[in-house]
Design a protein around this motif. Structure first.
Motif, PDB file in Angstrom:
ATOM      1  N   UNK A 161      -9.309 -25.630 -42.348  1.00 10.16           N
ATOM      2  CA  UNK A 161      -8.508 -26.619 -41.619  1.00 10.16           C
ATOM      3  C   UNK A 161      -7.475 -27.275 -42.533  1.00 10.16           C
ATOM      4  N   UNK A 162      -7.792 -27.303 -43.835  1.00 15.43           N
ATOM      5  CA  UNK A 162      -6.851 -27.885 -44.796  1.00 15.43           C
ATOM      6  C   UNK A 162      -5.770 -26.887 -45.216  1.00 15.43           C
ATOM      7  N   UNK A 163      -5.848 -25.656 -44.690  1.00 14.06           N
ATOM      8  CA  UNK A 163      -4.825 -24.657 -44.987  1.00 14.06           C
ATOM      9  C   UNK A 163      -5.165 -23.728 -46.128  1.00 14.06           C
ATOM     10  N   UNK A 164      -6.398 -23.794 -46.642  1.00 13.92           N
ATOM     11  CA  UNK A 164      -6.791 -22.925 -47.750  1.00 13.92           C
ATOM     12  C   UNK A 164      -7.157 -21.533 -47.245  1.00 13.92           C
ATOM     13  N   UNK A 165      -7.069 -20.568 -48.148  1.00 13.53           N
ATOM     14  CA  UNK A 165      -7.596 -19.230 -47.905  1.00 13.53           C
ATOM     15  C   UNK A 165      -8.935 -19.127 -48.613  1.00 13.53           C
ATOM     16  N   UNK A 166      -9.981 -18.867 -47.855  1.00 14.68           N
ATOM     17  CA  UNK A 166     -11.345 -18.844 -48.387  1.00 14.68           C
ATOM     18  C   UNK A 166     -11.723 -17.417 -48.745  1.00 14.68           C
ATOM     19  N   UNK A 167     -12.191 -17.223 -49.959  1.00 10.07           N
ATOM     20  CA  UNK A 167     -12.539 -15.888 -50.456  1.00 10.07           C
ATOM     21  C   UNK A 167     -13.964 -15.535 -50.064  1.00 10.07           C
ATOM     22  N   UNK A 168     -14.141 -14.334 -49.512  1.00 11.04           N
ATOM     23  CA  UNK A 168     -15.469 -13.819 -49.173  1.00 11.04           C
ATOM     24  C   UNK A 168     -15.737 -12.508 -49.918  1.00 11.04           C
ATOM     25  N   UNK A 169     -15.161 -12.353 -51.077  1.00 13.59           N
ATOM     26  CA  UNK A 169     -15.360 -11.118 -51.837  1.00 13.59           C
ATOM     27  C   UNK A 169     -14.396 -10.037 -51.388  1.00 13.59           C
ATOM     28  N   UNK A 178      -7.506 -12.705 -41.173  1.00 14.74           N
ATOM     29  CA  UNK A 178      -8.241 -12.145 -42.296  1.00 14.74           C
ATOM     30  C   UNK A 178      -7.265 -11.552 -43.305  1.00 14.74           C
ATOM     31  N   UNK A 179      -7.670 -11.542 -44.566  1.00 22.14           N
ATOM     32  CA  UNK A 179      -6.888 -10.916 -45.619  1.00 22.14           C
ATOM     33  C   UNK A 179      -7.733  -9.814 -46.245  1.00 22.14           C
ATOM     34  N   UNK A 180      -7.219  -8.583 -46.187  1.00 22.76           N
ATOM     35  CA  UNK A 180      -7.928  -7.438 -46.763  1.00 22.76           C
ATOM     36  C   UNK A 180      -6.962  -6.657 -47.639  1.00 22.76           C
ATOM     37  N   UNK A 181      -7.323  -6.502 -48.907  1.00 26.20           N
ATOM     38  CA  UNK A 181      -6.489  -5.781 -49.879  1.00 26.20           C
ATOM     39  C   UNK A 181      -5.065  -6.323 -49.899  1.00 26.20           C
ATOM     40  N   UNK A 182      -4.965  -7.649 -49.818  1.00 26.64           N
ATOM     41  CA  UNK A 182      -3.670  -8.305 -49.905  1.00 26.64           C
ATOM     42  C   UNK A 182      -2.866  -8.319 -48.626  1.00 26.64           C
ATOM     43  N   UNK A 183      -3.392  -7.712 -47.565  1.00 25.39           N
ATOM     44  CA  UNK A 183      -2.668  -7.657 -46.291  1.00 25.39           C
ATOM     45  C   UNK A 183      -3.306  -8.597 -45.275  1.00 25.39           C
ATOM     46  N   UNK A 184      -2.470  -9.347 -44.569  1.00 25.32           N
ATOM     47  CA  UNK A 184      -2.951 -10.268 -43.545  1.00 25.32           C
ATOM     48  C   UNK A 184      -3.206  -9.518 -42.240  1.00 25.32           C
ATOM     49  N   UNK A 185      -4.372  -9.741 -41.660  1.00 23.93           N
ATOM     50  CA  UNK A 185      -4.707  -9.205 -40.338  1.00 23.93           C
ATOM     51  C   UNK A 185      -4.768 -10.400 -39.398  1.00 23.93           C
ATOM     52  N   UNK A 186      -3.733 -10.600 -38.621  1.00 22.85           N
ATOM     53  CA  UNK A 186      -3.655 -11.763 -37.743  1.00 22.85           C
ATOM     54  C   UNK A 186      -4.770 -11.730 -36.694  1.00 22.85           C
ATOM     55  N   UNK A 187      -5.250 -12.912 -36.313  1.00 19.55           N
ATOM     56  CA  UNK A 187      -6.323 -12.983 -35.320  1.00 19.55           C
ATOM     57  C   UNK A 187      -5.927 -12.259 -34.038  1.00 19.55           C
ATOM     58  N   UNK A 213      -4.518  -3.397 -34.694  1.00 19.50           N
ATOM     59  CA  UNK A 213      -3.231  -2.683 -34.654  1.00 19.50           C
ATOM     60  C   UNK A 213      -3.409  -1.170 -34.706  1.00 19.50           C
ATOM     61  N   UNK A 214      -4.467  -0.676 -34.082  1.00 22.13           N
ATOM     62  CA  UNK A 214      -4.715   0.759 -34.044  1.00 22.13           C
ATOM     63  C   UNK A 214      -5.284   1.334 -35.324  1.00 22.13           C
ATOM     64  N   UNK A 215      -5.555   0.487 -36.306  1.00 27.34           N
ATOM     65  CA  UNK A 215      -6.080   0.956 -37.586  1.00 27.34           C
ATOM     66  C   UNK A 215      -7.517   0.493 -37.754  1.00 27.34           C
ATOM     67  N   UNK A 216      -8.358   1.375 -38.273  1.00 30.14           N
ATOM     68  CA  UNK A 216      -9.759   1.054 -38.515  1.00 30.14           C
ATOM     69  C   UNK A 216      -9.988   0.809 -40.002  1.00 30.14           C
ATOM     70  N   UNK A 217     -10.546  -0.331 -40.307  1.00 30.03           N
ATOM     71  CA  UNK A 217     -10.880  -0.672 -41.695  1.00 30.03           C
ATOM     72  C   UNK A 217     -12.395  -0.772 -41.815  1.00 30.03           C
ATOM     73  N   UNK A 218     -12.933  -0.113 -42.845  1.00 31.08           N
ATOM     74  CA  UNK A 218     -14.381  -0.132 -43.095  1.00 31.08           C
ATOM     75  C   UNK A 218     -14.621  -0.832 -44.429  1.00 31.08           C
ATOM     76  N   UNK A 219     -15.323  -1.950 -44.379  1.00 32.57           N
ATOM     77  CA  UNK A 219     -15.583  -2.739 -45.581  1.00 32.57           C
ATOM     78  C   UNK A 219     -17.062  -2.675 -45.903  1.00 32.57           C
TER      79      UNK A 219
END
Length: 241
Positions: A161-169, A178-187, A213-219
């Protein structure tokens, strides 16, 4: 009321250790053949293995033996020094004389391949909870994840809520997505999120699958920190949620 889990014998880990010992014994038997020492009697009628063959066998047997004894069989050696009872209270875990307070936890990671939970506190100390050593392991995992998730979630929500990006590994999260490998995935671009399990009979791979966006990401879920908090926040923010 505290919940108690009793220590159990890790049969699978024990069998892996036996397998590692068998591999090491067979390698020693082959290496002793040139000295006419036969610890496996049926080898006495065979020809000694060449130096090249010995090197090849060692390069295969040593990693296999270490994998079975150390990686897959590690829970068996840990079992000997594990207290007979683990107590899960409202405020923390008690394992013998050692207590891990939930309020002090900063990071939780589940190593799915080994079924270990790594719990890191504010002091920087990491405790390893080997789920295979306790009865009702699935329930224990759920209880720990729920208790720690409640503690961490409030801080994560405040930071977002304060505008931070929280790291989850392996992932990060902010108010935009979400941010994955430096790329933003908008809600708004996320179609589905689900977990997926795959096994080859020995190893279990757990993935968080994100389709956007038609792309599958496996984490790899083993690389996600504080996954219970991440999933709870995800479910609140997904368009279909």
């Amino acid at each position: 009321m505290p919940i108690r889990h009793a220590r159990i014998f890790p049969r699978h880990a024990f069998h892996c250790v036996l397998g590692g010992v068998a591999v090491a014994y067979a390698l020693c038997a082959v290496m002793l053949m040139p000295a006419r020492i036969f610890i496996l009697p049926f080898l006495s009628d065979g020809e000694p293995v060449s130096d090249e063959g010995m090197l090849f066998l060692a390069s295969m047997a040593v990693p296999a033996g270490l994998y079975l004894m150390v990686w897959r069989g590690g829970d068996f050696f840990a079992w000997w020094r594990t207290p007979p009872v683990l107590t899960l209270g409202a405020h923390g875990l008690q394992l013998g004389r050692r207590t891990v307070a939930f309020a002090d936890v900063t990071r939780l990671r589940h190593r799915h391949g080994r079924d270990h939970m790594l719990i890191t506190t504010r002091s920087g100390k990491t405790s390893r909870l080997r789920l295979g050593l306790w009865d009702h392991a699935a329930a224990l995992r759920a209880e720990v994840e729920e208790a720690i998730g409640k503690v961490l979630r409030g801080d994560v929500e405040r930071r977002m809520h304060a505008g931070d990006t929280v790291d989850f590994g392996a992932l990060a999260m902010n108010a935009e997505g979400l941010v994955h490998e430096g790329q933003l995935i908008a809600w708004s671009s996320i179609d589905t999120v689900h977990t997926q399990s795959e096994t080859d009979g020995v190893l279990v791979d757990e993935h968080l699958v994100i389709i956007a966006n038609g792309r599958t990401r496996r984490i790899d879920r083993s690389k996600i920190e504080n996954e219970p908090v991440l999933l709870a926040c995800l479910m609140q923010r997904l368009p279909a949620g």
